[in-house]
Design a protein around this motif. Sequence first.
Motif, PDB file in Angstrom:
ATOM      1  N   TYR A  35       0.834  -1.207   0.000  1.00  9.15           N
ATOM      2  CA  TYR A  35       0.000   0.000   0.000  1.00  9.15           C
ATOM      3  C   TYR A  35       0.868   1.257   0.000  1.00  9.15           C
ATOM      4  O   TYR A  35       0.654   2.179  -0.784  1.00  9.15           O
ATOM      5  N   LEU A  36       1.867   1.293   0.898  1.00  7.72           N
ATOM      6  CA  LEU A  36       2.752   2.464   0.968  1.00  7.72           C
ATOM      7  C   LEU A  36       3.540   2.651  -0.318  1.00  7.72           C
ATOM      8  O   LEU A  36       3.656   3.763  -0.833  1.00  7.72           O
ATOM      9  N   LEU A  37       4.096   1.568  -0.846  1.00 11.10           N
ATOM     10  CA  LEU A  37       4.883   1.663  -2.070  1.00 11.10           C
ATOM     11  C   LEU A  37       4.022   2.123  -3.246  1.00 11.10           C
ATOM     12  O   LEU A  37       4.478   2.898  -4.083  1.00 11.10           O
ATOM     13  N   ASN A  38       2.760   1.684  -3.299  1.00 16.59           N
ATOM     14  CA  ASN A  38       1.847   2.131  -4.354  1.00 16.59           C
ATOM     15  C   ASN A  38       1.522   3.618  -4.230  1.00 16.59           C
ATOM     16  O   ASN A  38       1.079   4.244  -5.193  1.00 16.59           O
ATOM     17  N   ASN A  39       1.722   4.182  -3.039  1.00 15.88           N
ATOM     18  CA  ASN A  39       1.474   5.609  -2.796  1.00 15.88           C
ATOM     19  C   ASN A  39       2.781   6.389  -2.675  1.00 15.88           C
ATOM     20  O   ASN A  39       2.839   7.438  -2.041  1.00 15.88           O
TER      21      ASN A  39
END
Length: 71
Positions: A35-39
């Motif tokens: 989730y963090l990497l996608n953001n």
Amino acid sequence: MKENEISIGDIVEVKGKLRPPRASTNPHQFDYKKYLLNNDCTNVLYSKPNDVVKISSPKMSKNFTNKAFEE
């Protein structure tokens, strides 16, 4: 209110370590790292409660407060 309580608008100093997000350990768990990497978030700041220090709080003048609520 406690002296060390943090509110919106406060300026704080935080000491900690920047590290890549941890991978989930359970295959059915929400993948926070993904989730963090996608953001576009590649690191997370890990700190202890005592490593957060409030530097200052915003101060509003009486004129600003009065005019903000006038119609």
